[in-house]
Design an enzyme around this catalytic site. Structure first.
Site, PDB file in Angstrom:
ATOM      1  N   ARG A 196     -11.512 -12.514   6.525  1.00  0.00           N
ATOM      2  CA  ARG A 196     -12.447 -11.161   7.352  1.00  0.00           C
ATOM      3  C   ARG A 196     -13.645 -10.815   7.368  1.00  0.00           C
ATOM      4  O   ARG A 196     -13.757 -10.673   6.116  1.00  0.00           O
ATOM      5  CB  ARG A 196     -11.372 -10.072   8.290  1.00  0.00           C
ATOM      6  N   LYS A 208     -11.476  -4.108   4.986  1.00  0.00           N
ATOM      7  CA  LYS A 208     -10.376  -4.113   3.310  1.00  0.00           C
ATOM      8  C   LYS A 208     -11.116  -2.670   3.204  1.00  0.00           C
ATOM      9  O   LYS A 208     -11.949  -2.506   3.408  1.00  0.00           O
ATOM     10  CB  LYS A 208      -9.792  -4.750   3.185  1.00  0.00           C
ATOM     11  N   TYR A 231     -10.705  -0.203   7.594  1.00  0.00           N
ATOM     12  CA  TYR A 231      -9.556   0.265   7.170  1.00  0.00           C
ATOM     13  C   TYR A 231      -9.187   0.834   6.026  1.00  0.00           C
ATOM     14  O   TYR A 231      -9.751   0.232   4.724  1.00  0.00           O
ATOM     15  CB  TYR A 231      -8.125  -0.539   7.203  1.00  0.00           C
ATOM     16  N   HIS A 267      -5.593   3.569   4.642  1.00  0.00           N
ATOM     17  CA  HIS A 267      -4.414   3.424   4.240  1.00  0.00           C
ATOM     18  C   HIS A 267      -4.846   4.841   3.428  1.00  0.00           C
ATOM     19  O   HIS A 267      -3.579   3.906   1.998  1.00  0.00           O
ATOM     20  CB  HIS A 267      -3.991   2.738   4.246  1.00  0.00           C
ATOM     21  N   GLU A 271      -7.664   3.526  11.462  1.00  0.00           N
ATOM     22  CA  GLU A 271      -6.553   3.412  11.835  1.00  0.00           C
ATOM     23  C   GLU A 271      -6.172   4.703  12.173  1.00  0.00           C
ATOM     24  O   GLU A 271      -4.887   4.650  12.833  1.00  0.00           O
ATOM     25  CB  GLU A 271      -5.634   2.920  10.420  1.00  0.00           C
ATOM     26  N   SER A 306      -2.826  -4.884  14.774  1.00  0.00           N
ATOM     27  CA  SER A 306      -1.199  -4.457  15.082  1.00  0.00           C
ATOM     28  C   SER A 306      -0.467  -5.525  15.976  1.00  0.00           C
ATOM     29  O   SER A 306       1.009  -6.595  15.093  1.00  0.00           O
ATOM     30  CB  SER A 306      -0.943  -3.223  15.450  1.00  0.00           C
ATOM     31  N   ASP A 320      14.307   2.537  17.778  1.00  0.00           N
ATOM     32  CA  ASP A 320      13.160   3.094  17.561  1.00  0.00           C
ATOM     33  C   ASP A 320      13.876   4.533  17.891  1.00  0.00           C
ATOM     34  O   ASP A 320      15.068   4.865  18.529  1.00  0.00           O
ATOM     35  CB  ASP A 320      12.010   2.857  18.725  1.00  0.00           C
ATOM     36  N   VAL A 378       7.165   0.726  11.231  1.00  0.00           N
ATOM     37  CA  VAL A 378       7.116   1.708  11.329  1.00  0.00           C
ATOM     38  C   VAL A 378       5.853   2.262  11.010  1.00  0.00           C
ATOM     39  O   VAL A 378       5.219   1.969  10.162  1.00  0.00           O
ATOM     40  CB  VAL A 378       8.304   2.410  10.452  1.00  0.00           C
ATOM     41  N   ASP A 415       1.190  -1.116   4.166  1.00  0.00           N
ATOM     42  CA  ASP A 415      -0.826  -0.459   4.091  1.00  0.00           C
ATOM     43  C   ASP A 415      -0.400   0.835   3.952  1.00  0.00           C
ATOM     44  O   ASP A 415      -0.756   1.619   3.497  1.00  0.00           O
ATOM     45  CB  ASP A 415      -0.888  -1.039   5.445  1.00  0.00           C
ATOM     46  N   VAL A 473       2.517  -8.887   2.145  1.00  0.00           N
ATOM     47  CA  VAL A 473       1.155  -9.207   2.435  1.00  0.00           C
ATOM     48  C   VAL A 473       0.789  -7.904   2.686  1.00  0.00           C
ATOM     49  O   VAL A 473       0.940  -7.481   3.720  1.00  0.00           O
ATOM     50  CB  VAL A 473       1.180 -10.445   2.440  1.00  0.00           C
TER      51      VAL A 473
END
Length: 366
Positions: free
Chosen positions: A15, A75, A94, A96, A118, A134, A198, A239, A270, A298
Protein backbone atom coordinates in the site's frame (compact mmCIF):
# COMPACT_ATOMS: atom_id res chain seq x y z
CA UNK A 1 3.10 22.67 4.13
CA UNK A 2 5.60 20.15 2.80
CA UNK A 3 4.06 16.67 2.82
CA UNK A 4 6.09 13.50 2.33
CA UNK A 5 4.87 10.10 1.16
CA UNK A 6 7.57 7.44 1.73
CA UNK A 7 7.60 3.94 0.31
CA UNK A 8 6.39 1.38 2.85
CA UNK A 9 9.19 -0.96 3.87
CA UNK A 10 7.34 -3.37 6.14
CA UNK A 11 7.44 -6.96 4.86
CA UNK A 12 5.14 -7.39 1.84
CA UNK A 13 3.41 -4.05 2.40
CA UNK A 14 2.42 -2.74 -1.03
CA UNK A 15 0.00 0.00 0.00
CA UNK A 16 0.98 3.67 -0.22
CA UNK A 17 -0.06 6.56 1.99
CA UNK A 18 -1.70 8.60 -0.75
CA UNK A 19 -3.09 8.12 -4.24
CA UNK A 20 -2.30 10.53 -7.08
CA UNK A 21 -5.82 11.93 -6.63
CA UNK A 22 -4.97 12.82 -3.04
CA UNK A 23 -1.70 14.44 -4.10
CA UNK A 24 -3.61 16.44 -6.71
CA UNK A 25 -5.83 17.96 -4.00
CA UNK A 26 -2.82 18.91 -1.85
CA UNK A 27 -0.94 20.50 -4.75
CA UNK A 28 -4.08 22.36 -5.82
CA UNK A 29 -4.19 23.82 -2.31
CA UNK A 30 -0.61 25.11 -2.79
CA UNK A 31 1.14 22.47 -0.68
CA UNK A 32 4.35 20.73 -1.75
CA UNK A 33 4.29 16.93 -1.94
CA UNK A 34 7.38 14.73 -2.03
CA UNK A 35 6.82 11.10 -3.02
CA UNK A 36 9.56 8.51 -2.76
CA UNK A 37 10.41 6.87 -6.07
CA UNK A 38 8.21 3.81 -6.76
CA UNK A 39 6.25 4.30 -3.52
CA UNK A 40 2.99 3.67 -5.35
CA UNK A 41 4.02 0.90 -7.73
CA UNK A 42 2.66 -1.88 -5.51
CA UNK A 43 -0.75 -0.21 -5.57
CA UNK A 44 -0.68 0.36 -9.31
CA UNK A 45 0.54 3.99 -9.37
CA UNK A 46 3.70 4.98 -11.25
CA UNK A 47 6.11 7.85 -10.58
CA UNK A 48 4.68 9.51 -13.69
CA UNK A 49 1.17 9.32 -12.22
CA UNK A 50 2.36 11.36 -9.26
CA UNK A 51 4.45 13.77 -11.32
CA UNK A 52 1.50 14.54 -13.57
CA UNK A 53 -0.47 15.86 -10.57
CA UNK A 54 2.42 17.95 -9.29
CA UNK A 55 4.38 15.72 -6.91
CA UNK A 56 8.17 15.84 -6.72
CA UNK A 57 9.78 12.38 -6.81
CA UNK A 58 12.69 11.80 -4.41
CA UNK A 59 15.06 8.86 -4.64
CA UNK A 60 15.36 7.75 -1.00
CA UNK A 61 13.25 7.37 2.10
CA UNK A 62 15.80 9.44 4.00
CA UNK A 63 15.25 12.39 1.68
CA UNK A 64 11.47 12.21 2.12
CA UNK A 65 11.71 12.27 5.91
CA UNK A 66 14.41 14.95 5.97
CA UNK A 67 12.57 17.36 3.66
CA UNK A 68 8.98 16.98 4.91
CA UNK A 69 7.02 18.70 7.67
CA UNK A 70 4.37 15.97 7.64
CA UNK A 71 4.74 12.29 6.76
CA UNK A 72 1.65 10.49 5.45
CA UNK A 73 1.98 6.72 5.30
CA UNK A 74 0.11 3.49 5.97
CA UNK A 75 1.96 1.38 8.52
CA UNK A 76 3.83 2.39 11.64
CA UNK A 77 7.53 3.25 11.23
CA UNK A 78 9.65 0.13 11.64
CA UNK A 79 13.05 0.01 13.32
CA UNK A 80 14.93 1.21 10.25
CA UNK A 81 12.77 4.36 10.19
CA UNK A 82 12.95 5.31 13.88
CA UNK A 83 15.95 7.61 13.46
CA UNK A 84 14.49 9.24 10.33
CA UNK A 85 11.54 10.73 12.21
CA UNK A 86 12.31 14.32 13.22
CA UNK A 87 11.44 16.43 16.23
CA UNK A 88 8.22 18.36 15.62
CA UNK A 89 7.43 16.40 12.45
CA UNK A 90 3.83 15.26 12.02
CA UNK A 91 3.57 11.54 11.33
CA UNK A 92 0.07 10.53 10.26
CA UNK A 93 -0.37 6.75 9.93
CA UNK A 94 -1.60 3.59 11.62
CA UNK A 95 0.51 3.23 14.77
CA UNK A 96 -1.21 0.67 17.07
CA UNK A 97 1.14 1.75 19.86
CA UNK A 98 -0.44 -0.50 22.49
CA UNK A 99 1.00 -3.57 20.77
CA UNK A 100 4.63 -2.31 20.64
CA UNK A 101 6.49 -0.76 23.54
CA UNK A 102 9.63 -0.40 21.40
CA UNK A 103 7.80 1.68 18.79
CA UNK A 104 6.17 3.78 21.49
CA UNK A 105 9.48 4.56 23.18
CA UNK A 106 11.12 5.34 19.82
CA UNK A 107 8.41 7.85 18.91
CA UNK A 108 8.59 9.41 22.39
CA UNK A 109 12.32 9.82 21.88
CA UNK A 110 11.81 11.38 18.44
CA UNK A 111 9.58 14.14 19.89
CA UNK A 112 7.43 13.95 16.77
CA UNK A 113 3.69 14.59 16.57
CA UNK A 114 2.22 11.10 16.17
CA UNK A 115 -1.37 11.07 14.97
CA UNK A 116 -2.84 7.57 14.72
CA UNK A 117 -5.45 6.76 12.11
CA UNK A 118 -6.93 4.11 14.37
CA UNK A 119 -7.86 6.48 17.22
CA UNK A 120 -9.42 9.30 15.18
CA UNK A 121 -12.96 9.05 16.51
CA UNK A 122 -16.26 10.63 15.47
CA UNK A 123 -18.92 11.84 17.91
CA UNK A 124 -20.88 8.62 17.56
CA UNK A 125 -17.84 6.55 18.58
CA UNK A 126 -17.04 5.26 15.10
CA UNK A 127 -13.45 5.19 13.85
CA UNK A 128 -13.60 6.65 10.32
CA UNK A 129 -9.97 6.00 9.37
CA UNK A 130 -9.94 2.44 10.70
CA UNK A 131 -13.28 1.47 9.18
CA UNK A 132 -12.21 0.93 5.54
CA UNK A 133 -9.24 -1.27 6.50
CA UNK A 134 -11.45 -3.17 8.94
CA UNK A 135 -13.89 -3.73 6.10
CA UNK A 136 -11.10 -5.08 3.90
CA UNK A 137 -9.64 -7.24 6.70
CA UNK A 138 -13.04 -8.63 7.70
CA UNK A 139 -13.79 -9.72 4.17
CA UNK A 140 -10.27 -11.06 3.65
CA UNK A 141 -10.48 -13.06 6.89
CA UNK A 142 -13.04 -15.39 5.33
CA UNK A 143 -11.16 -15.56 2.04
CA UNK A 144 -7.97 -16.58 3.83
CA UNK A 145 -9.72 -18.76 6.38
CA UNK A 146 -11.48 -20.73 3.65
CA UNK A 147 -8.15 -21.33 1.93
CA UNK A 148 -6.36 -22.51 5.07
CA UNK A 149 -9.16 -24.94 5.88
CA UNK A 150 -7.89 -26.97 2.93
CA UNK A 151 -6.04 -30.17 3.84
CA UNK A 152 -2.81 -29.49 1.88
CA UNK A 153 -2.17 -26.51 4.18
CA UNK A 154 -3.00 -28.52 7.33
CA UNK A 155 -6.65 -27.46 7.66
CA UNK A 156 -9.61 -29.71 8.43
CA UNK A 157 -10.43 -30.24 4.79
CA UNK A 158 -13.78 -28.47 5.04
CA UNK A 159 -15.46 -26.52 2.23
CA UNK A 160 -17.16 -23.60 3.96
CA UNK A 161 -20.23 -23.62 1.75
CA UNK A 162 -20.66 -27.37 1.77
CA UNK A 163 -22.38 -29.12 -1.15
CA UNK A 164 -25.81 -30.75 -1.59
CA UNK A 165 -26.01 -33.58 0.91
CA UNK A 166 -23.12 -32.26 3.03
CA UNK A 167 -23.52 -29.68 5.77
CA UNK A 168 -21.69 -26.36 5.32
CA UNK A 169 -18.75 -25.35 7.45
CA UNK A 170 -19.19 -23.42 10.69
CA UNK A 171 -17.67 -19.99 11.30
CA UNK A 172 -17.38 -18.42 14.76
CA UNK A 173 -16.93 -14.64 14.75
CA UNK A 174 -15.73 -12.92 17.93
CA UNK A 175 -16.92 -9.33 17.87
CA UNK A 176 -19.81 -7.70 16.01
CA UNK A 177 -17.92 -4.58 14.99
CA UNK A 178 -16.91 -3.65 11.45
CA UNK A 179 -14.53 -6.62 11.07
CA UNK A 180 -17.03 -9.08 12.51
CA UNK A 181 -19.98 -7.95 10.43
CA UNK A 182 -17.97 -7.94 7.20
CA UNK A 183 -16.61 -11.41 7.99
CA UNK A 184 -20.09 -12.69 8.79
CA UNK A 185 -21.45 -11.20 5.56
CA UNK A 186 -18.79 -12.95 3.46
CA UNK A 187 -19.11 -16.27 5.27
CA UNK A 188 -22.89 -16.17 4.97
CA UNK A 189 -22.54 -15.40 1.26
CA UNK A 190 -20.52 -18.58 0.83
CA UNK A 191 -23.29 -20.51 2.56
CA UNK A 192 -21.48 -21.22 5.84
CA UNK A 193 -23.27 -21.41 9.18
CA UNK A 194 -22.15 -18.36 11.18
CA UNK A 195 -22.24 -17.67 14.90
CA UNK A 196 -21.31 -14.14 15.97
CA UNK A 197 -20.58 -13.24 19.60
CA UNK A 198 -20.43 -9.82 21.26
CA UNK A 199 -21.08 -8.23 24.66
CA UNK A 200 -23.02 -5.33 23.11
CA UNK A 201 -26.67 -6.30 22.75
CA UNK A 202 -27.34 -3.35 20.44
CA UNK A 203 -24.79 -4.73 17.99
CA UNK A 204 -26.25 -8.23 18.25
CA UNK A 205 -29.75 -6.89 17.59
CA UNK A 206 -28.43 -5.06 14.55
CA UNK A 207 -26.75 -8.22 13.24
CA UNK A 208 -29.93 -10.17 13.85
CA UNK A 209 -31.91 -7.62 11.84
CA UNK A 210 -29.66 -7.37 8.78
CA UNK A 211 -28.17 -10.86 8.40
CA UNK A 212 -29.83 -13.95 6.91
CA UNK A 213 -31.21 -16.67 9.22
CA UNK A 214 -28.07 -18.84 9.03
CA UNK A 215 -26.17 -16.11 10.91
CA UNK A 216 -27.02 -16.50 14.59
CA UNK A 217 -26.05 -14.27 17.50
CA UNK A 218 -25.09 -15.11 21.07
CA UNK A 219 -23.80 -13.12 24.00
CA UNK A 220 -20.04 -13.36 24.38
CA UNK A 221 -18.71 -14.96 27.54
CA UNK A 222 -16.14 -17.63 28.29
CA UNK A 223 -18.77 -20.36 28.59
CA UNK A 224 -20.17 -19.69 25.12
CA UNK A 225 -16.72 -19.30 23.57
CA UNK A 226 -15.57 -22.63 25.03
CA UNK A 227 -18.79 -24.26 23.79
CA UNK A 228 -18.47 -23.06 20.21
CA UNK A 229 -14.75 -23.55 19.61
CA UNK A 230 -15.32 -27.31 19.89
CA UNK A 231 -17.68 -27.41 16.92
CA UNK A 232 -16.68 -24.52 14.60
CA UNK A 233 -14.21 -24.91 11.76
CA UNK A 234 -13.07 -21.31 11.32
CA UNK A 235 -12.71 -18.73 14.11
CA UNK A 236 -12.41 -15.02 13.31
CA UNK A 237 -10.99 -12.70 15.98
CA UNK A 238 -12.45 -9.25 15.37
CA UNK A 239 -12.31 -7.67 18.83
CA UNK A 240 -11.21 -4.04 19.22
CA UNK A 241 -10.68 -1.85 22.26
CA UNK A 242 -9.97 1.64 20.94
CA UNK A 243 -6.25 2.32 21.19
CA UNK A 244 -5.74 -0.42 23.78
CA UNK A 245 -4.50 -4.00 23.74
CA UNK A 246 -7.09 -6.55 22.71
CA UNK A 247 -8.31 -8.96 25.43
CA UNK A 248 -7.35 -12.65 25.20
CA UNK A 249 -10.72 -14.28 24.63
CA UNK A 250 -9.15 -17.57 23.54
CA UNK A 251 -6.42 -18.85 25.85
CA UNK A 252 -3.75 -21.40 25.02
CA UNK A 253 -5.50 -24.16 26.95
CA UNK A 254 -8.62 -23.73 24.81
CA UNK A 255 -6.73 -24.85 21.70
CA UNK A 256 -6.77 -28.41 23.05
CA UNK A 257 -10.56 -28.34 22.91
CA UNK A 258 -10.60 -27.56 19.19
CA UNK A 259 -10.71 -30.15 16.44
CA UNK A 260 -7.33 -30.62 14.71
CA UNK A 261 -7.16 -28.47 11.61
CA UNK A 262 -9.39 -25.72 12.99
CA UNK A 263 -8.30 -22.34 11.59
CA UNK A 264 -8.01 -19.10 13.59
CA UNK A 265 -7.75 -15.78 11.75
CA UNK A 266 -6.93 -13.14 14.37
CA UNK A 267 -7.62 -9.77 12.76
CA UNK A 268 -6.90 -8.11 16.12
CA UNK A 269 -3.20 -8.96 15.77
CA UNK A 270 -2.29 -5.25 15.32
CA UNK A 271 -3.56 -4.62 18.84
CA UNK A 272 -1.87 -7.68 20.34
CA UNK A 273 -4.49 -10.22 19.25
CA UNK A 274 -7.56 -11.63 20.99
CA UNK A 275 -6.00 -15.11 21.05
CA UNK A 276 -3.27 -15.78 23.61
CA UNK A 277 -1.14 -17.69 21.10
CA UNK A 278 -1.28 -14.93 18.46
CA UNK A 279 2.00 -13.50 17.20
CA UNK A 280 2.38 -11.26 14.15
CA UNK A 281 3.18 -13.00 10.86
CA UNK A 282 3.74 -11.74 7.32
CA UNK A 283 2.23 -12.43 3.91
CA UNK A 284 5.50 -14.20 3.12
CA UNK A 285 5.01 -16.70 5.97
CA UNK A 286 1.41 -16.17 7.14
CA UNK A 287 0.60 -19.19 9.30
CA UNK A 288 1.88 -21.37 12.11
CA UNK A 289 0.40 -24.31 13.99
CA UNK A 290 0.00 -24.76 17.74
CA UNK A 291 -1.86 -27.78 19.19
CA UNK A 292 -2.86 -28.74 15.60
CA UNK A 293 -4.71 -25.41 15.22
CA UNK A 294 -3.75 -23.28 12.22
CA UNK A 295 -3.13 -19.62 13.11
CA UNK A 296 -3.33 -16.96 10.38
CA UNK A 297 -2.12 -13.74 12.03
CA UNK A 298 -0.79 -11.42 9.33
CA UNK A 299 -0.39 -7.96 10.81
CA UNK A 300 -1.18 -6.08 7.59
CA UNK A 301 -3.86 -8.18 5.92
CA UNK A 302 -5.15 -5.37 3.64
CA UNK A 303 -1.62 -5.07 2.25
CA UNK A 304 -2.36 -8.13 0.12
CA UNK A 305 -4.96 -6.17 -1.87
CA UNK A 306 -3.11 -2.83 -2.08
CA UNK A 307 -5.06 -1.20 -4.89
CA UNK A 308 -8.40 -1.59 -3.14
CA UNK A 309 -6.91 -0.75 0.26
CA UNK A 310 -5.00 2.36 -0.85
CA UNK A 311 -8.02 3.78 -2.67
CA UNK A 312 -10.28 3.13 0.33
CA UNK A 313 -7.77 4.62 2.77
CA UNK A 314 -7.14 7.85 0.85
CA UNK A 315 -10.90 8.35 0.53
CA UNK A 316 -11.13 8.81 4.29
CA UNK A 317 -7.72 10.24 5.28
CA UNK A 318 -7.55 13.04 2.70
CA UNK A 319 -9.86 15.53 4.47
CA UNK A 320 -7.72 15.23 7.62
CA UNK A 321 -4.46 15.52 5.65
CA UNK A 322 -5.76 18.69 3.98
CA UNK A 323 -6.78 20.14 7.35
CA UNK A 324 -3.38 19.36 8.91
CA UNK A 325 -1.53 20.80 5.93
CA UNK A 326 -3.62 23.97 5.95
CA UNK A 327 -3.68 24.75 9.68
CA UNK A 328 -0.94 22.69 11.32
CA UNK A 329 -1.66 20.04 13.94
CA UNK A 330 -2.48 22.36 16.85
CA UNK A 331 -5.11 24.46 15.10
CA UNK A 332 -6.49 21.53 13.06
CA UNK A 333 -6.97 19.36 16.15
CA UNK A 334 -8.54 22.23 18.10
CA UNK A 335 -11.08 22.68 15.29
CA UNK A 336 -11.78 18.97 14.87
CA UNK A 337 -12.49 16.85 17.93
CA UNK A 338 -12.20 13.61 15.94
CA UNK A 339 -8.69 14.55 14.84
CA UNK A 340 -7.78 15.60 18.38
CA UNK A 341 -8.51 12.05 19.53
CA UNK A 342 -5.99 10.86 16.97
CA UNK A 343 -3.17 12.53 18.88
CA UNK A 344 -1.18 9.77 20.59
CA UNK A 345 2.31 11.18 21.22
CA UNK A 346 3.16 14.88 21.19
CA UNK A 347 6.63 16.35 21.65
CA UNK A 348 7.91 13.41 23.68
CA UNK A 349 4.82 12.80 25.81
CA UNK A 350 2.01 10.23 25.50
CA UNK A 351 -1.36 11.98 25.36
CA UNK A 352 -3.54 8.91 24.82
CA UNK A 353 -4.15 7.26 28.19
CA UNK A 354 -4.86 3.77 26.82
CA UNK A 355 -1.23 3.55 25.69
CA UNK A 356 0.05 4.35 29.18
CA UNK A 357 -2.35 1.77 30.63
CA UNK A 358 -1.29 -0.88 28.08
CA UNK A 359 2.30 -0.82 29.37
CA UNK A 360 1.48 -0.19 33.02
CA UNK A 361 3.47 3.04 33.00
CA UNK A 362 3.07 5.58 35.78
CA UNK A 363 3.82 8.57 33.55
CA UNK A 364 3.31 9.79 30.00
CA UNK A 365 7.04 10.49 29.73
CA UNK A 366 9.53 7.60 29.56
Amino acid sequence: MIVGVPKEIKNNESRVGMTPAGVFELVRSNHTVYVQSNAGVGSGFTNEDYQQVGAVILDTIGQVYAMSEMIVKVKEPIKEEYTLVQEGQIVFTYFHFASSEALTKAMIKSKAICIAYETVEDEDGTLPLLTPMSEVAGRMAIQQGAKYLEKPVKGKGVLLGGVPGVAPGKVLVLGAGVVGIQAAKMAAGLGAHVTILDIDMKRLRYVNDVMPPHVVTEFSNEFNIRKHIKTHDLIIGGVLLKGAKAPNLITRDMLKEMHPGTVIVDVAVDQGGCVETTRPTTHEDPTYIIEDVVHYTVANMPGAVPYTSTMALTNVTLPYVLALAKDGWEVASSKNEALQKGLNIVNGGVVYKEIIEAFGWQSSMV
